[in-house]
Design an enzyme around this catalytic site. Structure first.
Site, PDB file in Angstrom:
ATOM      1  N   GLY A 259       0.997  19.939 -66.589  1.00  0.00           N
ATOM      2  CA  GLY A 259       0.516  18.596 -66.952  1.00  0.00           C
ATOM      3  C   GLY A 259       1.645  17.605 -66.807  1.00  0.00           C
ATOM      4  O   GLY A 259       2.571  17.808 -66.030  1.00  0.00           O
TER       5      GLY A 259
ATOM      6  N   LYS B  61      11.165  14.193 -52.873  1.00  0.00           N
ATOM      7  CA  LYS B  61      10.664  14.111 -54.248  1.00  0.00           C
ATOM      8  C   LYS B  61       9.301  14.793 -54.384  1.00  0.00           C
ATOM      9  O   LYS B  61       9.076  15.631 -55.256  1.00  0.00           O
ATOM     10  CB  LYS B  61      10.592  12.639 -54.675  1.00  0.00           C
TER      11      LYS B  61
ATOM     12  N   LYS C  95       4.844  19.024 -72.845  1.00  0.00           N
ATOM     13  CA  LYS C  95       5.938  19.993 -72.949  1.00  0.00           C
ATOM     14  C   LYS C  95       6.718  19.652 -74.210  1.00  0.00           C
ATOM     15  O   LYS C  95       6.530  18.559 -74.771  1.00  0.00           O
ATOM     16  CB  LYS C  95       6.822  19.962 -71.704  1.00  0.00           C
TER      17      LYS C  95
ATOM     18  N   CYS D 117       3.908  13.645 -63.888  1.00  0.00           N
ATOM     19  CA  CYS D 117       4.416  13.815 -62.514  1.00  0.00           C
ATOM     20  C   CYS D 117       3.675  14.862 -61.688  1.00  0.00           C
ATOM     21  O   CYS D 117       3.116  14.533 -60.646  1.00  0.00           O
ATOM     22  CB  CYS D 117       5.908  14.133 -62.560  1.00  0.00           C
TER      23      CYS D 117
ATOM     24  N   GLU E   6      13.891   9.893 -58.609  1.00  0.00           N
ATOM     25  CA  GLU E   6      14.337  10.370 -59.917  1.00  0.00           C
ATOM     26  C   GLU E   6      13.843  11.804 -60.142  1.00  0.00           C
ATOM     27  O   GLU E   6      12.695  12.111 -59.867  1.00  0.00           O
ATOM     28  CB  GLU E   6      13.752   9.447 -60.997  1.00  0.00           C
ATOM     29  N   PHE E   7      14.745  12.655 -60.658  1.00  0.00           N
ATOM     30  CA  PHE E   7      14.364  14.062 -60.898  1.00  0.00           C
ATOM     31  C   PHE E   7      14.457  14.434 -62.369  1.00  0.00           C
ATOM     32  O   PHE E   7      14.489  15.614 -62.705  1.00  0.00           O
ATOM     33  CB  PHE E   7      15.247  15.000 -60.068  1.00  0.00           C
ATOM     34  N   LEU E   8      14.533  13.425 -63.264  1.00  0.00           N
ATOM     35  CA  LEU E   8      14.732  13.774 -64.684  1.00  0.00           C
ATOM     36  C   LEU E   8      13.564  14.593 -65.220  1.00  0.00           C
ATOM     37  O   LEU E   8      12.430  14.470 -64.766  1.00  0.00           O
ATOM     38  CB  LEU E   8      14.925  12.513 -65.525  1.00  0.00           C
TER      39      LEU E   8
ATOM     40  N   TYR F 273       6.162  31.050 -65.296  1.00  0.00           N
ATOM     41  CA  TYR F 273       5.465  31.331 -66.551  1.00  0.00           C
ATOM     42  C   TYR F 273       4.006  30.896 -66.476  1.00  0.00           C
ATOM     43  O   TYR F 273       3.707  29.725 -66.231  1.00  0.00           O
ATOM     44  CB  TYR F 273       6.168  30.637 -67.721  1.00  0.00           C
ATOM     45  N   ALA F 274       3.111  31.843 -66.699  1.00  0.00           N
ATOM     46  CA  ALA F 274       1.687  31.501 -66.768  1.00  0.00           C
ATOM     47  C   ALA F 274       1.453  30.745 -68.073  1.00  0.00           C
ATOM     48  O   ALA F 274       2.187  30.926 -69.036  1.00  0.00           O
ATOM     49  CB  ALA F 274       0.857  32.770 -66.733  1.00  0.00           C
TER      50      ALA F 274
HETATM   51  N1  LIG Z   1       8.346  10.349 -66.398  1.00  0.00           N
HETATM   52  C1  LIG Z   1       9.014  11.206 -65.651  1.00  0.00           C
HETATM   53  O1  LIG Z   1       9.377  12.298 -66.097  1.00  0.00           O
HETATM   54  C2  LIG Z   1       9.378  10.872 -64.228  1.00  0.00           C
HETATM   55  C3  LIG Z   1      10.324  11.678 -63.570  1.00  0.00           C
HETATM   56  C4  LIG Z   1      10.660  11.373 -62.252  1.00  0.00           C
HETATM   57  C5  LIG Z   1      10.045  10.317 -61.607  1.00  0.00           C
HETATM   58  N2  LIG Z   1       9.114   9.568 -62.256  1.00  0.00           N
HETATM   59  C6  LIG Z   1       8.507   8.443 -61.520  1.00  0.00           C
HETATM   60  O2  LIG Z   1       9.132   7.234 -61.956  1.00  0.00           O
HETATM   61  C7  LIG Z   1       8.173   6.174 -62.011  1.00  0.00           C
HETATM   62  C8  LIG Z   1       8.086   5.628 -63.423  1.00  0.00           C
HETATM   63  O3  LIG Z   1       7.627   6.636 -64.286  1.00  0.00           O
HETATM   64  P1  LIG Z   1       7.647   6.487 -65.873  1.00  0.00           P
HETATM   65  O4  LIG Z   1       7.173   7.776 -66.427  1.00  0.00           O
HETATM   66  O5  LIG Z   1       8.937   5.921 -66.298  1.00  0.00           O
HETATM   67  O6  LIG Z   1       6.499   5.370 -66.041  1.00  0.00           O
HETATM   68  P2  LIG Z   1       6.053   4.626 -67.396  1.00  0.00           P
HETATM   69  O7  LIG Z   1       4.596   4.408 -67.253  1.00  0.00           O
HETATM   70  O8  LIG Z   1       6.604   5.322 -68.571  1.00  0.00           O
HETATM   71  O9  LIG Z   1       6.793   3.216 -67.289  1.00  0.00           O
HETATM   72  C9  LIG Z   1       6.542   2.262 -66.302  1.00  0.00           C
HETATM   73  C10 LIG Z   1       6.897   0.888 -66.882  1.00  0.00           C
HETATM   74  O10 LIG Z   1       6.840  -0.080 -65.830  1.00  0.00           O
HETATM   75  C11 LIG Z   1       6.366  -1.299 -66.388  1.00  0.00           C
HETATM   76  N3  LIG Z   1       5.908  -2.194 -65.312  1.00  0.00           N
HETATM   77  C12 LIG Z   1       4.740  -2.170 -64.628  1.00  0.00           C
HETATM   78  N4  LIG Z   1       4.719  -3.195 -63.719  1.00  0.00           N
HETATM   79  C13 LIG Z   1       5.919  -3.828 -63.829  1.00  0.00           C
HETATM   80  C14 LIG Z   1       6.503  -4.938 -63.153  1.00  0.00           C
HETATM   81  N5  LIG Z   1       5.858  -5.578 -62.176  1.00  0.00           N
HETATM   82  N6  LIG Z   1       7.736  -5.332 -63.526  1.00  0.00           N
HETATM   83  C15 LIG Z   1       8.403  -4.682 -64.513  1.00  0.00           C
HETATM   84  N7  LIG Z   1       7.894  -3.630 -65.194  1.00  0.00           N
HETATM   85  C16 LIG Z   1       6.657  -3.204 -64.848  1.00  0.00           C
HETATM   86  C17 LIG Z   1       5.279  -0.848 -67.345  1.00  0.00           C
HETATM   87  O11 LIG Z   1       4.991  -1.854 -68.301  1.00  0.00           O
HETATM   88  C18 LIG Z   1       5.939   0.402 -67.963  1.00  0.00           C
HETATM   89  O12 LIG Z   1       6.664   0.085 -69.132  1.00  0.00           O
HETATM   90  C19 LIG Z   1       6.877   6.769 -61.483  1.00  0.00           C
HETATM   91  O13 LIG Z   1       6.794   6.552 -60.100  1.00  0.00           O
HETATM   92  C20 LIG Z   1       7.045   8.254 -61.765  1.00  0.00           C
HETATM   93  O14 LIG Z   1       6.283   9.050 -60.887  1.00  0.00           O
HETATM   94  C21 LIG Z   1       8.786   9.808 -63.549  1.00  0.00           C
END
Ligand SMILES: NC(=O)c1ccc[n+]([C@@H]2O[C@H](COP(=O)([O-])OP(=O)(O)OC[C@H]3O[C@@H](n4cnc5c(N)ncnc54)[C@H](O)[C@@H]3O)[C@@H](O)[C@H]2O)c1
Length: 448
Positions: free
Chosen positions: A257, A204, A320, A260, A148-150, A251-252
């Site tokens: 944070g 990724k 952000k 990710c 995911e790249f959101l 941008y400095a």
């Molecule tokens: N947040 C971002 O901007 C972003 C962008 C790209 C990729 N990612 C990646 O995507 C993944 C998820 O990130 P996020 O920010 O959505 O995480 P998050 O912490 O917001 O959400 C994760 C969810 O998974 C649930 N969970 C945990 N164990 C579970 C299980 N066994 N079954 C079902 N649900 C379960 C948790 O309760 C939680 O609600 C990570 O690997 C992250 O690195 C995040």
């Protein structure tokens, strides 16, 4: 198609809602019953622009539902998405326990051939490990990497208009399935990058680390600007206008944070260590980011001739704008450092205030209105470039702040370099940006 998304966090909710809006039947599953109860009740547990409305529309349309137990109808899903967290373990390596727990659930419940799409950010080799874990399933399941790249704050637009969709699959059948799934998003031309799962997993980490490196390098240059009298704005313009380099992510600021960059840079370094390849550039980016946080705390301390016993207002708690996410936020790091140095902290954020208050408990105060945070404060530090902070009333800020040192006008520390120093000075305030000279009301306004 019938789809199940595991994880109702930032990625799972955006993916599930987006896929249901394309017409698929989607169940989002999470082990957190409180979160699911909220979602079933029509409340969105996170702030992401446009998400709540889109969720409601698809819930009303009967295409999007939530559960903390798998209903029988979803034993026959066409695809299972894994979008659970992969937080850093003690050595920085990604903790894959949630991913593996989901794999075990899928192996148990799946009753028809399907693909298992790994959207979580995972180290190279994880998809193969998940595939092995699914060996006990009753039906054929193929694991596909689809990182995911959101960008939080703009996540729906990233879902519906992706720069690219990376797919790592071993069989042509699985590739075609993902191609079909994303076809409605590729009407103006296919933007799929199709590869093997291991390369996809590395893409990724490489993308996030490349962006983090650019930020850390600019932050190091900003410190060099302070030491030498150069100006980071000019340096950025001069460097960024080279078409080979480009203007973005130069941008400095207070350091990167969010959930990710910090974790992914460390996970890439850990992956390198595990394979005997030292990722020196990634390690340096991480160290430079830590140093920038320390530098900012020192800059505030210096601007106030010491922060002990003083009150400091922070504008911006989220890592952000347009999100309520405070994970690894520069505001958390700065507030922690200021509290340790004996300062009082009063903060404001348009959306992340409650999360910040929850994180710090009674160690600091969070105000609902931005200007209320200034009352009795000796300085204002701008940490998140929300739109509502971009054109403040500097005269009103001056009226509310106290002098910040012996004979010193109150100071604004602009950790995002968004204010024009001349305007700040006109209001009788001092200005301190990142990588630019500090200026006082008596100084000649800069010509930037
Ligand atoms: N947040 C971002 O901007 C972003 C962008 C790209 C990729 N990612 C990646 O995507 C993944 C998820 O990130 P996020 O920010 O959505 O995480 P998050 O912490 O917001 O959400 C994760 C969810 O998974 C649930 N969970 C945990 N164990 C579970 C299980 N066994 N079954 C079902 N649900 C379960 C948790 O309760 C939680 O609600 C990570 O690997 C992250 O690195 C995040």
């Amino acid at each position: 198609m019938r789809l199940v998304v595991f994880g109702a966090g930032y990625v799972g909710l955006v993916t599930g809602t987006g896929l249901s809006d394309l017409g698929h039947d989607v169940l989002v599953f999470d082990i957190d019953p409180a979160k699911i109860a909220m979602l079933e009740d029509g409340r969105c547990p996170i702030y992401e622009p446009g998400l709540a409305d889109l969720m409601h529309r698809n819930q009303r349309g009967g295409r999007l539902s939530f559960a903390s137990a798998i209903p029988a109808s979803f034993d026959e899903a066409d695809a299972y998405f894994i979008a659970v967290g992969t937080p850093p373990g003690p050595d920085g390596a990604a903790d894959l326990s949630a991913v593996m727990a989901v794999a075990d659930t899928i192996a148990r419940v799946a009753r028809r051939q399907a693909v298992v799409v790994v959207k979580s950010t995972v180290p190279v080799g994880t998809c193969d490990a998940v595939q092995a874990r699914l060996a006990s399933a009753h039906v054929p399941l193929e694991v596909v990497s689809n990182p995911e790249f959101l960008k939080e704050g703009d996540a729906l637009s990233d879902f519906f208009k992706p720069d690219r969709v990376v797919v790592g699959a071993r069989s042509e059948e699985a590739r075609q399935m993902i191609r079909d799934l994303y076809a409605p998003l590729q009407l103006s031309g296919e933007r799929l990058v199709i590869t093997d799962p291991r390369s996809s997993e590395l893409i990724k980490y490489a993308s996030n680390t490349m962006l983090a490196i650019r930020i850390s390098f600019m932050n190091e240059l900003s410190r060099l600007c302070h030491a030498t009298g150069a100006d980071i704005h000019s340096v950025r313009l001069g460097v960024g206008t080279d078409s080979r380099i480009g203007r973005k992510f130069l941008y400095a600021g207070p350091g990167y944070g969010g959930s990710c960059f910090p974790k992914d840079v460390q996970a890439l370094s850990a992956l390198g260590r595990a394979h005997g390849v030292q990722m020196r550039v990634a390690e340096a980016a991480h160290l430079a980011n830590d140093e920038q946080a320390t530098f900012l705390a020192q800059l505030v301390d210096k601007a106030l001739e010491g922060v002990m016993g003083k009150q400091i207002a922070l504008w911006g708690c989220a890592f952000k704008p347009e999100t309520d996410d405070i994970r690894e936020s520069p505001a958390v790091r700065l507030a922690t450092a200021l509290l340790e140095r004996g300062a009082t902290v009063v903060a404001h954020d348009p959306e992340a205030g409650p999360n910040f208050a929850k994180h710090f408990g009674n160690r600091l105060t969070v105000k609902e209105r931005d200007y209320d945070a200034l009352e009795g404060s000796h300085a204002l530090v701008l940490l998140t470039e929300w739109r509502s902070y971009r054109a403040p009333n500097f005269a009103e800020i001056k009226r509310r702040l106290l002098p910040s040192g012996t004979g010193l006008a109150p100071v604004l520390v602009d950790a995002r370099n968004i204010w024009r120093p001349a305007e700040v000075l006109r209001a009788g305030l001092r200005y301190q940006g990142i990588g630019v000279a500090s200026s006082r009301p008596v100084d000649r306004p800069s010509q930037r």
